[in-house]
Design an enzyme around this catalytic site. Structure first.
Site, mmCIF file in Angstrom:
data_model
loop_
_atom_site.group_PDB
_atom_site.id
_atom_site.type_symbol
_atom_site.label_atom_id
_atom_site.label_comp_id
_atom_site.label_asym_id
_atom_site.label_seq_id
_atom_site.Cartn_x
_atom_site.Cartn_y
_atom_site.Cartn_z
ATOM 1 N N HIS A 470 2.866 8.886 8.049
ATOM 2 C CA HIS A 470 3.560 7.977 7.145
ATOM 3 C C HIS A 470 3.328 6.489 7.428
ATOM 4 C CE1 HIS A 470 6.247 6.805 4.091
ATOM 5 N NE2 HIS A 470 7.124 7.777 4.178
ATOM 6 N N THR A 599 7.941 -0.409 0.265
ATOM 7 C CA THR A 599 9.117 0.222 -0.342
ATOM 8 C C THR A 599 10.348 -0.674 -0.211
ATOM 9 O OG1 THR A 599 9.688 1.357 1.727
ATOM 10 C CG2 THR A 599 8.285 2.540 0.158
#
Length: 777
Positions: A470, A599
């Site tokens: 990730h 994000t």
């Protein structure tokens, strides 16, 4: 061994007659072709850099400007207002007046061209900073926005490459302290009683009036200096500095088609899809992929995360990990039955065909050689705690054969795992989808290389899946690659009648190279310890996956409600019924409207959503409250996308306070707030699939592990018009949570909400069934 001879271009032996030199023609040819391929890639990269560097203009526009200036000069007028003459005065060569004038005109034209490019880019950057269009009602566009859309189209140029917009994207703005504090207090109000809220309000007021302004000043300074004031700290402190296992806690997974297996032959499925992955990489290297945009608009998104998609590995460190990226790699690392192989996918400068890759994969599957001592469970080091792995890497893998083999894995394009198990959806076993998801999330804890940017898993029955690290990028980047490979595999490459890849095989291909290891007993002990940690973590995961086929976004949109807001309200209702309380809820949004954006958090639990749920559970049927809650959620989502979210700002303020060595009770309280419900929508690129005529080509998206020990992780996908899918994760050790029970609550909440909006809704289906195709492929 044959592969050992292929590794060198020449050999020599010393005899009585002198030195006997033996050249390997095949090896020299491979070296030459590898160099040619590398130089081709450099030339393409240089060409694309020039095209991207002058965007939104084009290189040919330079010639147009030069001709226009020269033509104007030919008419005895001076478009430069004396600048050409000034340039001519400073040229070193005085002889040849005509030549001097021409050179001066070309220099002036070039400077004018560069100024025009800079002006166009700044105009486009300013235009892309306009976000009011996002807050306008759906279907009602203001005149200002209409003019703005037209200007964006004009300044966007023609045929942009993947990275053409990067220099024109605006920087992420730093929100005002007072706005962030106000929105934070509003978000925690439904979670606190009056006494707790009053205490938080006092802490917030003290922070805003004192330390907050100082931290904000430093943060604005960082925003002026860096491209994105959040992304580097987010990558380092949220991902790379974590010392716990990344398996389950950080890595996520993507799933294959639910109802379709293109071929039951493991090697054939690998042949087609691996070829598709490298076709995608070729397009990526040439920047032939279309720039990412907000669906249905001309608005570009940042594509920076695509740069580290291939040839990337997370390297463990004692204090912090690092992400290492290599420019090129012509092979993949493959794991099968405890052995590691190096498989080259380029031969004589060309990409192997799907049939040839299938042939090579089958060679690995048929290889009878046993694993080296300590090799079989070596991958467990990447699944356990990071510090022991970092120490073991330095101690046991810094030299010799171990270093060479580890380098081979880390520098590979990506990692491939060939499983001996069969997995996927089976009609007679509803839990098969759950076990399939768990296999993709963690496997056996040693048969994946969790540090690689992504690992492709192939099961014995032809099913496949992906596990991604990730830190280097977020799910939409991997999702685009994954769905492109699925689409190419089924709809472009295809299989023959026997289920094998199409094409012929060159039987002279060199065999895949088995990697060698010399693992000492001390390292084996560390492998066993890391495996024990990983198995305990994996064994505690409760995972439930299901597709909801009662209705989908088609019916929700007819109610004039955003599908995402509808699902989020259903999740809030389901959690309240499951736990009899509200909780701080994390929904991942993206900030890729800005350069190097990643994000932002949408706090889905709001005053409006909690008021609606209390009213509904109290027996009141009030659709107006639902619409208010859904509108509030959409407003929060838009704020997050446009850089006005609160959590990344608070995170950076906290990091800055740690750098300055100052304590903030407010920031400390904020960072200690638990996210008991963490949610994310898995993006579906519907343009790659025809779900109207072929609804069976549908996937359950992907998922991730539980974020909190006493909470849920929920990933959901909107599949076409009629299907929703959910991946729910929690921990078995927590007696208050159950993935299956929460799944049942989500189903009920979805039905209840639609019944609220459409009171005359007929009885819902109680069983999930396989969708049928309308026509053959």
């Amino acid at each position: 061994m044959a592969e050992a001879h292929q590794a060198v271009a020449f050999q020599f032996t010393v005899t009585r007659e002198g030195i006997d030199l033996q050249l390997s023609h095949q090896a020299l040819t491979e070296i030459y072709l590898s160099g040619v391929r590398s130089w081709k890639k450099r030339i393409i990269g240089l060409k694309n850099s020039v095209i991207t560097g002058v965007y939104p203009a084009s290189p040919s526009s330079w010639l147009f400007v030069v001709i226009a200036i020269l033509a104007t000069m030919y008419t005895r007028s001076d478009p430069s207002m004396g600048l050409i003459a000034k340039i001519q005065e400073h040229l070193p060569v005085r002889d040849g007046c005509t030549c001097q004038t021409l050179v001066s005109a070309v220099l002036f034209s070039t400077m004018l061209w560069l100024l025009l490019i800079f002006t166009m880019r700044m105009c486009l950057k300013k235009l892309l900073s306009y976000h009011r269009w996002m807050f306008e009602k759906h279907g009602k566009m203001s005149n200002t926005t209409k003019v703005w859309v037209a200007l964006v189209r004009i300044f966007s140029g023609r045929k942009p490459l993947l990275y053409s917009y990067q220099g024109s994207l605006p920087n992420l703005p730093v929100p005002a302290i007072k706005d962030t504090v106000k929105r934070h207090l509003e978000s925690v109000r439904p979670l606190m009683d009056d006494r707790q809220y009053e205490h938080m309000t006092k802490l917030a007021a003290e922070f805003e009036s004192s330390l907050g302004n100082r931290l904000q000043w430093y943060l604005k300074l960082k925003a002026l200096w860096s491209t994105n004031y959040v992304s580097d700290w987010w990558e380092e402190y949220v991902y790379l500095r974590g010392r716990g296992p990344i398996m389950v806690n950080s890595n996520y997974f993507g799933m294959d088609f639910m109802y379709v297996t293109p071929t039951p032959i493991q090697a054939a499925r690998a042949g087609n899809s691996l070829h598709a992955f490298f076709l995608y990489r070729r397009k990526l290297n040439k920047e032939e992929l279309k720039p990412n945009r907000i669906p249905g608009t001309v608005i570009p998104l940042c594509s920076a995360q695509c740069e580290r998609l291939f040839n990337t590995t997370r390297i463990p460190g004692e204090e912090t990990d690092t992400v290492q990226h290599w420019q090129d790699s012509d092979y993949i690392a493959v794991y099968h039955r405890g052995r590691y192989f190096r498989l080259r996918v380029y031969q004589a400068g060309r990409l192997l065909s799907p049939r040839e890759i299938e042939f090579q994969i089958q060679r690995i599957l048929d290889d009878p050689s046993p694993p080296s001592k300590g090799e079989a469970k070596l991958g467990a080091l990447t699944a356990g705690d990071r510090i022991p792995w970092a120490k073991a890497r330095v101690k046991y893998f810094s030299s010799g054969v171990n270093k060479r083999s580890l380098d081979c894995i880390e520098k590979a394009s990506f990692f491939v795992s060939l499983d001996d198990d069969e997995d996927g959806v089976t009609a007679d076993d509803p839990a098969s989808l759950d076990s399939y998801a768990k296999s993709l999330l963690h496997g056996k804890c040693y048969d994946r290389w969790f540090d690689k940017s992504f690992t492709i898993i192939y099961f014995k029955n032809g099913k496949m899946g992906i596990n991604a690290e990730h830190s280097w990028a977020d799910a939409p980047v991997v999702s685009h690659l994954w769905q492109h490979a699925l689409s190419t595999d089924c709809f472009q490459l295809g299989y023959n009648a026997e289920g094998h890849c199409k094409g012929e095989v060159d039987s002279s291909l060199p065999r895949p190279q088995k990697l060698n290891w010399e693992i000492p007993p001390e390292c084996e002990e560390q492998i066993s310890q890391s495996l024990a940690v990983a198995q305990a973590l994996a064994g505690d995961v409760d995972l439930h996956v299901f597709s909801f086929q009662d209705f989908g976004k088609g019916k929700v949109k007819k109610c004039r409600v955003s599908p995402d807001a509808f699902i989020q309200m259903a999740l809030q209702l389901a959690y309240y019924r499951d736990q009899r309380r509200f909780c701080l809820t994390y929904e991942a949004s993206m900030t890729r409207l800005f350069r190097e954006g990643r994000t932002e958090t949408v706090r889905s639990c709001s005053n409006e959503s909690s008021a609606f749920i209390r009213a509904l559970e109290g027996g009141e049927v009030r659709p107006r409250l639902f619409h208010e809650a859904a509108e509030k959620h959409q407003h929060l989502y838009r704020l997050a996308m446009t850089g006005a979210g609160i959590d990344r700002h608070l995170f950076c303020l906290y990091v800055m306070s740690r750098y300055l060595g100052v304590e903030s009770p407010f920031l400390k309280e904020v960072q200690s707030e638990p996210w008991r419900l963490s949610t994310s929508q898995s993006p579906m690129h519907v343009e790659m699939f025809d779900l109207v005529n072929h609804p069976e080509y549908v996937s359950c998206g992907g998922g991730f592990g539980p974020v909190a020990d006493d909470g849920y992780g929920v990933s959901y996908s909107v599949l076409g018009e009629n299907i929703l899918s959910f991946n729910i994760a929690c921990k078995l050790s927590c007696t208050d949570t159950s993935a299956h029970a929460f799944g049942a609550q989500i189903r009920k909440a979805l039905r209840d909400l639609l019944q609220l909006l459409i009171p005359n809704q007929t009885e819902f289906k109680t069983e999930e069934k396989r969708p049928e195709a309308k026509k053959d492929l």
